[in-house]
Structures are given as C-alpha cells and as structure tokens.
Design a protein around this motif. Structure first.
Motif, PDB file in Angstrom:
ATOM      1  N   LEU A  36       1.688  14.938  11.218  1.00 14.63           N
ATOM      2  CA  LEU A  36       1.500  13.493  11.188  1.00 14.63           C
ATOM      3  C   LEU A  36       2.580  12.797  10.375  1.00 14.63           C
ATOM      4  N   SER A  37       2.807  11.554  10.696  1.00 13.73           N
ATOM      5  CA  SER A  37       3.622  10.683   9.849  1.00 13.73           C
ATOM      6  C   SER A  37       2.774   9.482   9.473  1.00 13.73           C
ATOM      7  N   PHE A  38       3.045   8.918   8.317  1.00 12.41           N
ATOM      8  CA  PHE A  38       2.221   7.838   7.788  1.00 12.41           C
ATOM      9  C   PHE A  38       3.073   6.647   7.396  1.00 12.41           C
ATOM     10  N   LYS A  39       2.508   5.470   7.572  1.00 11.93           N
ATOM     11  CA  LYS A  39       3.163   4.238   7.142  1.00 11.93           C
ATOM     12  C   LYS A  39       2.130   3.373   6.441  1.00 11.93           C
ATOM     13  N   PHE A  40       2.412   3.005   5.188  1.00 10.62           N
ATOM     14  CA  PHE A  40       1.486   2.152   4.460  1.00 10.62           C
ATOM     15  C   PHE A  40       1.543   0.726   4.991  1.00 10.62           C
ATOM     16  N   VAL A  41       0.381   0.096   5.070  1.00 11.60           N
ATOM     17  CA  VAL A  41       0.278  -1.290   5.530  1.00 11.60           C
ATOM     18  C   VAL A  41      -0.690  -2.049   4.624  1.00 11.60           C
ATOM     19  N   SER A  42      -0.611  -3.369   4.662  1.00 11.90           N
ATOM     20  CA  SER A  42      -1.565  -4.244   3.952  1.00 11.90           C
ATOM     21  C   SER A  42      -1.625  -3.953   2.456  1.00 11.90           C
ATOM     22  N   LEU A  43      -0.481  -3.583   1.855  1.00 10.13           N
ATOM     23  CA  LEU A  43      -0.508  -3.221   0.436  1.00 10.13           C
ATOM     24  C   LEU A  43      -0.779  -4.430  -0.466  1.00 10.13           C
ATOM     25  N   ASN A  44      -0.343  -5.618  -0.067  1.00 12.51           N
ATOM     26  CA  ASN A  44      -0.652  -6.805  -0.874  1.00 12.51           C
ATOM     27  C   ASN A  44      -2.150  -7.064  -0.898  1.00 12.51           C
ATOM     28  N   ALA A  45      -2.785  -6.946   0.270  1.00  9.54           N
ATOM     29  CA  ALA A  45      -4.232  -7.118   0.340  1.00  9.54           C
ATOM     30  C   ALA A  45      -4.935  -6.020  -0.449  1.00  9.54           C
ATOM     31  N   LEU A  46      -4.421  -4.797  -0.375  1.00 10.23           N
ATOM     32  CA  LEU A  46      -5.016  -3.688  -1.126  1.00 10.23           C
ATOM     33  C   LEU A  46      -4.926  -3.945  -2.628  1.00 10.23           C
ATOM     34  N   LYS A  47      -3.770  -4.396  -3.078  1.00  7.55           N
ATOM     35  CA  LYS A  47      -3.609  -4.683  -4.501  1.00  7.55           C
ATOM     36  C   LYS A  47      -4.608  -5.731  -4.961  1.00  7.55           C
ATOM     37  N   PRO A  64      -6.389  11.877   0.976  1.00 10.54           N
ATOM     38  CA  PRO A  64      -5.347  11.753  -0.048  1.00 10.54           C
ATOM     39  C   PRO A  64      -4.411  10.576   0.207  1.00 10.54           C
ATOM     40  N   ARG A  65      -4.176  10.255   1.477  1.00  9.63           N
ATOM     41  CA  ARG A  65      -3.232   9.182   1.795  1.00  9.63           C
ATOM     42  C   ARG A  65      -3.728   7.834   1.286  1.00  9.63           C
ATOM     43  N   ALA A  66      -5.030   7.597   1.307  1.00 10.44           N
ATOM     44  CA  ALA A  66      -5.564   6.340   0.792  1.00 10.44           C
ATOM     45  C   ALA A  66      -5.344   6.243  -0.717  1.00 10.44           C
ATOM     46  N   VAL A  67      -5.468   7.375  -1.404  1.00 14.44           N
ATOM     47  CA  VAL A  67      -5.192   7.397  -2.842  1.00 14.44           C
ATOM     48  C   VAL A  67      -3.722   7.074  -3.094  1.00 14.44           C
ATOM     49  N   GLU A  68      -2.850   7.635  -2.267  1.00 21.88           N
ATOM     50  CA  GLU A  68      -1.415   7.377  -2.401  1.00 21.88           C
ATOM     51  C   GLU A  68      -1.098   5.896  -2.191  1.00 21.88           C
ATOM     52  N   ALA A  69      -1.830   5.255  -1.286  1.00 19.22           N
ATOM     53  CA  ALA A  69      -1.613   3.830  -1.050  1.00 19.22           C
ATOM     54  C   ALA A  69      -1.932   3.018  -2.302  1.00 19.22           C
ATOM     55  N   VAL A  70      -3.046   3.353  -2.956  1.00 17.86           N
ATOM     56  CA  VAL A  70      -3.398   2.658  -4.201  1.00 17.86           C
ATOM     57  C   VAL A  70      -2.368   2.958  -5.275  1.00 17.86           C
ATOM     58  N   LYS A  71      -1.954   4.197  -5.374  1.00 21.40           N
ATOM     59  CA  LYS A  71      -0.924   4.576  -6.345  1.00 21.40           C
ATOM     60  C   LYS A  71       0.341   3.752  -6.151  1.00 21.40           C
ATOM     61  N   THR A  72       0.725   3.537  -4.899  1.00 22.91           N
ATOM     62  CA  THR A  72       1.917   2.743  -4.600  1.00 22.91           C
ATOM     63  C   THR A  72       1.776   1.315  -5.108  1.00 22.91           C
ATOM     64  N   CYS A  73       0.580   0.771  -5.002  1.00 22.61           N
ATOM     65  CA  CYS A  73       0.334  -0.595  -5.506  1.00 22.61           C
ATOM     66  C   CYS A  73       0.500  -0.689  -7.018  1.00 22.61           C
ATOM     67  N   PRO A 163     -23.916  -2.183   1.712  1.00 23.81           N
ATOM     68  CA  PRO A 163     -22.768  -3.053   2.002  1.00 23.81           C
ATOM     69  C   PRO A 163     -21.446  -2.297   1.889  1.00 23.81           C
ATOM     70  N   LEU A 164     -20.538  -2.576   2.808  1.00 25.31           N
ATOM     71  CA  LEU A 164     -19.260  -1.872   2.860  1.00 25.31           C
ATOM     72  C   LEU A 164     -18.169  -2.832   3.311  1.00 25.31           C
ATOM     73  N   GLU A 165     -17.015  -2.732   2.659  1.00 24.39           N
ATOM     74  CA  GLU A 165     -15.834  -3.488   3.078  1.00 24.39           C
ATOM     75  C   GLU A 165     -14.697  -2.504   3.289  1.00 24.39           C
ATOM     76  N   THR A 166     -14.116  -2.489   4.486  1.00 25.76           N
ATOM     77  CA  THR A 166     -13.019  -1.573   4.792  1.00 25.76           C
ATOM     78  C   THR A 166     -11.700  -2.327   4.884  1.00 25.76           C
ATOM     79  N   LEU A 167     -10.619  -1.617   4.607  1.00 27.42           N
ATOM     80  CA  LEU A 167      -9.274  -2.162   4.770  1.00 27.42           C
ATOM     81  C   LEU A 167      -8.361  -1.036   5.215  1.00 27.42           C
ATOM     82  N   THR A 168      -7.681  -1.215   6.340  1.00 30.79           N
ATOM     83  CA  THR A 168      -6.717  -0.224   6.817  1.00 30.79           C
ATOM     84  C   THR A 168      -5.459  -0.313   5.969  1.00 30.79           C
ATOM     85  N   VAL A 169      -5.131   0.783   5.266  1.00 28.63           N
ATOM     86  CA  VAL A 169      -3.989   0.761   4.342  1.00 28.63           C
ATOM     87  C   VAL A 169      -2.878   1.715   4.765  1.00 28.63           C
TER      88      VAL A 169
END
Length: 270
Positions: A36-47, A64-73, A163-169
């Motif tokens: 697989l290859s991955f591309k982070f998206v919506s990082l401003n919204a994630l932050k 693990p990739r979702a954790v990496e997205a937060v780490k990037t923020c 209750p749940l809120e999702t965000l594609t990161v």
C-alpha cells in the motif's frame, strides 16, 4: 523455506522487521513487499479536532497510519509544546481506544497517550469493549481513519447509540511498484513456500498478480492471514487459507505459518 510477507516495513524500526525476525527463529527466510501507499489528508481539520479534547468523549485508533497522521500535526515545535503541557493530559483523562499492540505502542511512543484495547485485535472486538464501557450521553468519540476503513466499528457504535465522529485523515492506494516488486521476487527466488496477507486491501491488490506468477503451482503455496478479516477476504476470493494468526502479532503469525509449513498441502484447513 521462503516466506513472502505482503506488508509495509514497521515504521521507525532499527534492525530486522519483527515478522522477519520471528520467522527466522523457525528457520525460514522472509521477504517484505510493501502493498500500500498512503497520503495524509485533512490535516488542518485533524489538528483542530485533536486540540479540542473538551468536545469529545475519547479517541479511537484502529491503524498505525492514523497515529502517524496525528503525529504529523504535532511536528511544529510550538504545537508540540502545547500538546505536551496541556492537551495530552486532557485526553488522558478520557478513553483512548486502540486495536492491537502495534497501534497501542505508537500511541504511547508518539502521542504520550494511555491506550485501552490493545488485546482486542479486531475492530469488531474493540467495538464491543467500547459499547460496554461508554454511555450514550457522552460527547462523541473522535475516530481518525483511512479512506477504505470498514464500517464494522462505526455501525456497531451507532446501532447502540454511542456518539461517534469520524474524519478521513489518510487515503490508501496500491503501492506504485507492487507488481514490479512481485515479479522481481518470483524471478529471483521462485515460488514462495508461504505467502502472508495483512489486510483485505493486500488481497485485492496482490492476488491476481500472484495467481499469474504462480500458475499451476499456486495450490502448493501455504497462504496465511494476519487475522479473521483478512482471512475472510481471502476466502471470498476463492483462496484456500492455510493458517490464520491467533492474534495480529509477529509471534503469532510466525507460529501459524511455521506450523502450516510442516503440513502437506492436502492437509491444510481453511
């Protein structure tokens, strides 16, 4: 014997990947091919979301990739300082849910958070843990996830009123060199004794190529799955599954593959 592992190398590891190391302990030679290859998206919204712990009931990480997205923020120094001095502690007063030990370890290492659910292994099991622990009156749990996430966990929580809120990161796609790398492997090392899949996406992206490269020798390969979700995807494609790891760890997969390789192909159970 040669074992082909269809997975990405473990992030930040020095020395051999743990799956390679564990299989070596059984006398087998393993090779990783990234699927697989991955591309982070919506990082401003994630932050924005991770710096508002007061409006959420907790966090959910299933990869693990979702954790990496937060780490990037958190990479800017001022942002990291704010996280360390106040925001992290606010999150640690809430529930931080994870699937599997690998994701849990990254949550601790990179975010300084205290995870729950490392032993669950699958989103299905984690959803049951969350439902048992949480009240329907809590603020929404925040779930940063990938573009091709399965809907098992969100559906289970919403069915029970949690209750749940999702965000594609991050977005997931086939690794651009996958077919080339597979051809090179088969040309150099021949038909592997075992092939291990680590995700339904891996099955989707790899199986047709492996079938073409293996030809009539495909039935002689002992196919392994990291867990029941991946196994089900393999079965759905008509593949005979030789083994499934009891837990999604290097130790359990290596043990399952090693046991499968001791058996004649005709003895394998799906």
């Amino acid at each position: 014997m040669h074992v082909l592992l269809l997975k990405e190398p473990k992030d930040g590891e020095s020395g051999p990947d743990p799956y390679i190391k564990e299989l070596e302990s059984y006398g087998h030679t393993a090779t990783l091919i990234p699927v697989l290859s991955f591309k982070f998206v919506s990082l401003n919204a994630l932050k924005d979301k991770i710096f508002q712990p007061e409006i959420h009931g907790g966090l959910i990480f299933t990869s693990p990739r979702a954790v990496e997205a937060v780490k990037t923020c958190l990479l800017p120094e001022e942002t990291r300082q704010e996280w360390e001095t106040s925001v992290k502690n606010q999150w640690n007063k809430k529930s931080i849910y994870v699937v599997g030990k690998a994701t849990g370890a990254l949550v601790v290492k990179h975010l300084g958070l205290k995870p729950l659910g490392e032993e669950t292994g699958t989103a299905e099991v984690l959803s049951r843990v969350i439902i048992e622990r949480e009240d329907t009156s809590i603020p929404p749990l925040f779930f940063p996830c990938g573009s091709i996430k399965r809907e098992v966990l969100p559906t289970a929580l919403r069915d029970k009123g949690v209750p749940l809120e999702t965000l594609t990161v991050y977005q997931t796609a086939e690794h651009p060199d996958l077919e080339k790398n597979l051809k090179n492997y088969f040309n150099k090392l021949g038909i592997p004794a075992s092939v291990a899949f680590f995700s339904p996406s891996g099955v989707k992206f790899c199986l047709d190529v492996i079938r073409r490269l293996s030809g009539e020798r495909l039935p002689g390969i002992k196919f392994g799955a990291i867990g029941p979700t991946t196994r089900d995807a393999m079965v759905g494609e008509g593949l005979a599954v030789g083994c499934t790891a009891e837990k999604p760890t290097a130790e359990h997969l290596a043990a399952a593959v090693a046991k499968a390789l001791e058996k004649p192909a005709a003895d394998l159970a799906s």
